[in-house]
Design a protein around this motif. Structure first.
Motif: not given
Length: 747
Positions: A37-40, A110-112, A209-212, A446-447
């Motif tokens: 994760r983290g700022p993209a 990727a999406r959040p 973005p990411g599954s996190w 949501a996931d």
């Protein structure tokens, strides 16, 4: 030129002598890679230890699914093991690195994770209550009226029972019917007014973005960010405080009090024993006592002599009130007026000094004991990392509507590491329709967040130039001038490494560390090296072995660039940039088998001349870096420390002489420049970075008519020629020993 137009004493400041040049940092690293994760977006983020990296960017990454893993790991020309990036960062700090700028790489697909709130009025139970209790302690009464029908729920949404609030004191409410079952604060039990609405009010998204994002929870709740006193009407007269002169019987029609300043005959309101009563004050008697007569039908308890009596003045009515501290309010602010027996929501439409005007009439009567609360919002966020640990945030005093810096959307965009908010058309700042999840009080995103690793490409690592703060990938490192060593750990793709080398060659102030493909033999690493010819990069072989951070037992091969960047920083801090970063122990790897392939002296006889720096094991000396060469075919720049020493000198002189620009280009300036640079190089020579027993042997500085022509001067050019003698490393230590025979001496 100074002006002297009238007689007097003038004090002036003048420059005396050259200005000092401060050496720039050479131990700050920049790395580009994939993180949990983290700022993209934005500029690379500074982290100063591995714990900070984990807090901002997450922990170690699992190996991706087989199709993604094999597409990258088995590609000899455009591949890499990018999921090892966090291990390389840990290696940097294990080996003495202190400052690291990290730029996160994400797939374009990727999406959040996200979630949407509805509306409703909910207040959480803050203190446990047993079945049969008739009082509850709630988190707030914002949006309530003080006589509301409510339903009591468990934290999972199960209804315990319905009842009505009949009164309140602070946030403790009295219920018309006893509780049907116990309530507990720890499980998130709450009280709800009416039903939750289907309106779409606020949308929350994970900050990157990411599954996190599926592990992020958000809660938004109303708060009184200010509680302001209501002031009495100016025409109400003076305040008085007195006491009962004699004991008062229960429900007596009148009481007798001591006369006091401000108490005069007429109708007033008084506060006795916490209850407000309208009374009529008579004239003082011979004993200086005054009789207060209650309205007909008034009931009250018995009071002892000495019971306090205080006047309560009216605060006015209509649509305006005088409020102490009205400067805390603003146009459009939502407020809640608490008169002690009722709660009323009002919106501010005008403020004139302490006179506040509202959009609706205030209750009648309003007394000076009332309080006006400023209704705003509190946002709590929480992320529970599956690898352990959590991140929590709390933001108070937020405005629901708008996108200004004080709004929910504005504050979260500027300050939250976890979430962003978007206002939806149904959002209202009416506390009775506050943003609320469908069940419970926390919204779990949501996931639907996706890392989209299958869409990750080498172009995502190279990045694009959208201008300052909008760059991505390797290009984003240009935003940080302090970076002096950079790497893309675990990625051996030719496109990426070529972009990294080009980045260093164009900026002329940083050095690249390249990783070979893992598992290469001696012939393979020589083939891999053949495509490079640059004095701005070095290559290290082989990969290193660490304990698998996920299983904590197995072995994991990691790229060497992260560990080497830490070694560069450690050597720079302990010895100086002129010291070759070699013959130093590699930390943070397994003690017995910390190097993926054994490199012998005969192997290195092939690697060293080609600029491939070996990492070797020496019995009794540990696992050490045993090479300090660049990838340049120019023998003048074959040593890493020489190249980096010149980068240090060039950057320090450039930054330390900016004051020269636009100064008069004459002999006086040239002398100052010569002395400024010479003073700096003398300090560098004394640190051991330059060869020579005297300063004259170590360097020269020329800046005069011999370095500039009239054409140079006419075109605004000041040319200073500098020559330095760097210290070369003792790469080959040779002791030549011969046998000395004893000569016979004649007596």
């Amino acid at each position: 030129m100074p002006e002297y137009l009238s007689p007097g004493v003038y004090v002036e400041e003048v420059d005396a002598g050259p200005r000092p040049i401060a050496g720039v940092s050479t131990s700050t690293a920049g790395m580009v890679g994939v993180t949990q994760r983290g700022p993209a977006s934005g500029k690379p983020k500074l982290v100063t230890n591995f714990l900070e990296f984990q807090t901002v960017f997450g922990g170690f990454l699992p190996e991706p699914d087989a199709p993604v893993r094999d597409a990258w790991a088995t590609n000899p020309t455009e591949g890499g093991r990018w999921w090892l990036f966090p291990s390389a960062v840990k290696g940097f700090f294990d080996n003495g690195g202190q400052r690291l700028y990290v730029k996160r790489v994400v797939s374009g697909d990727a999406r959040p994770g996200s979630g949407t709130l509805g509306s409703g009025l909910v207040s959480h139970v803050v203190r446990d209550a047993a079945a049969g209790a008739t009082t509850l302690e709630l988190s707030h009464l914002i949006g309530f009226a003080g006589n509301d029908p409510v339903t009591v729920h468990r934290g999972d949404g199960t209804e315990i029972g319905a009842t009505t609030i009949t009164g309140y004191t602070g946030t403790r409410v009295t219920l018309a019917a006893p509780l049907a079952a116990e309530v507990k604060a720890a499980r998130g039990d709450y009280v709800q007014v009416g039903a939750r609405g289907p309106a779409q009010t606020l949308r929350f998204e994970a900050s990157s973005p990411g599954s996190w994002g599926a592990g992020v929870r958000v809660r938004i709740s109303p708060e009184l960010s200010a509680s302001l006193p209501v002031l009495p009407d100016p025409g109400e007269g003076s305040l008085f405080v007195t006491r009962l002169s004699v004991e008062a019987a229960e429900n007596s029609p009148s009481v007798v009090v001591d006369r006091t300043a401000g108490l005069s005959a007429g109708e007033v309101f008084v506060l006795i024993g916490g209850t407000r009563f309208p009374v009529t004050a008579g004239e003082p008697d011979a004993d200086d006592r005054v009789t207060l007569t209650f309205a007909e039908g008034t009931t009250h308890g018995a009071w002892p002599a000495g019971q306090g009596v205080r006047r309560v003045r009216l605060a006015g009515g209509g649509t305006s009130l005088r409020v102490g501290g009205a400067g805390r309010l603003y146009l459009g602010a939502v407020t809640q007026l608490d008169t002690g027996d009722a709660l009323t929501t009002l919106r501010v439409t005008a403020i004139d000094d302490d006179l506040v005007t509202f959009d609706a009439p205030t209750p009648v009567p309003v007394f000076e004991t009332a309080r006006l609360g400023l209704v705003e919002a509190t946002v709590d966020t929480r992320f529970d990392d599956p690898a352990g640990g959590s991140v929590t945030e709390t933001f108070r005093g937020l405005r629901l509507l708008g996108t200004d810096p004080a709004s929910v959307a504005g504050v979260l965009a500027a300050r939250s590491r976890l979430v962003r908010a978007t206002t939806l058309p149904d959002l209202s700042d009416d506390p009775a329709a506050f943003p609320t999840p469908a069940t419970g009080s926390w919204l779990t995103l949501a996931d639907d967040g996706d890392d989209a690793y299958d869409g990750l490409t080498v172009a995502d690592f190279v990045g694009t130039d959208g201008g300052s703060g909008q760059r991505t990938g390797i290009v984003a490192l240009e935003d940080i001038d302090e970076v002096s060593v950079c790497a893309v750990p675990g990625v051996w793709a030719g496109t990426v490494q070529s972009a990294l080398v080009t980045h260093c060659e164009q900026l002329h102030d940083r050095f690249a560390l390249l990783d070979p493909q893992d598992g290469l033999d001696i012939e393979g690493i020589q083939t891999f090296r053949e495509v490079f010819d640059t004095k701005y990069a070095a290559l290290y072989y082989p990969w290193l072995v660490v304990t698998d951070p996920v299983t904590a037992t197995g072995a994991l091969e990691v790229p060497p660039s992260g560990h080497l960047a830490g070694i560069y920083a450690r050597v720079d801090n302990e010895r100086g940039v002129h010291k070759a970063p070699a013959n130093v122990v590699v930390r943070g790897i397994r003690l017995t088998d910390g190097i993926a392939q054994d490199v012998t002296k005969r192997h290195q006889d092939l690697l060293n001349p080609k600029g491939i720096n070996a990492i070797r094991f020496f019995p009794g000396l540990g696992q050490r870096v045993w090479g300090a060469r660049t990838l340049s075919s120019d023998t003048s720049w074959k040593y890493v420390n020489v190249r980096r020493l010149f980068l240090f000198l060039e950057e320090s002189i450039e930054e330390g002489t900016q004051w020269v620009v636009f100064e008069p280009n004459d002999e006086a300036l040239w002398a100052l420049v010569r002395q400024t640079v010479a003073n700096f190089l003398t300090t560098v020579w004394r640190s051991g970075a330059l060869a020579g027993t005297t300063a004259d042997e170590a360097f020269f500085v020329a800046c005069d008519r011999s370095t500039m022509t009239e054409d140079d001067l006419a075109n605004g050019r000041l040319i200073c020629v500098i020559g330095v003698a760097p210290v070369y490393p003792a790469e080959f230590v040779i002791f030549r020993i011969q046998q000395k025979t004893r000569e016979q001496q004649l007596v």
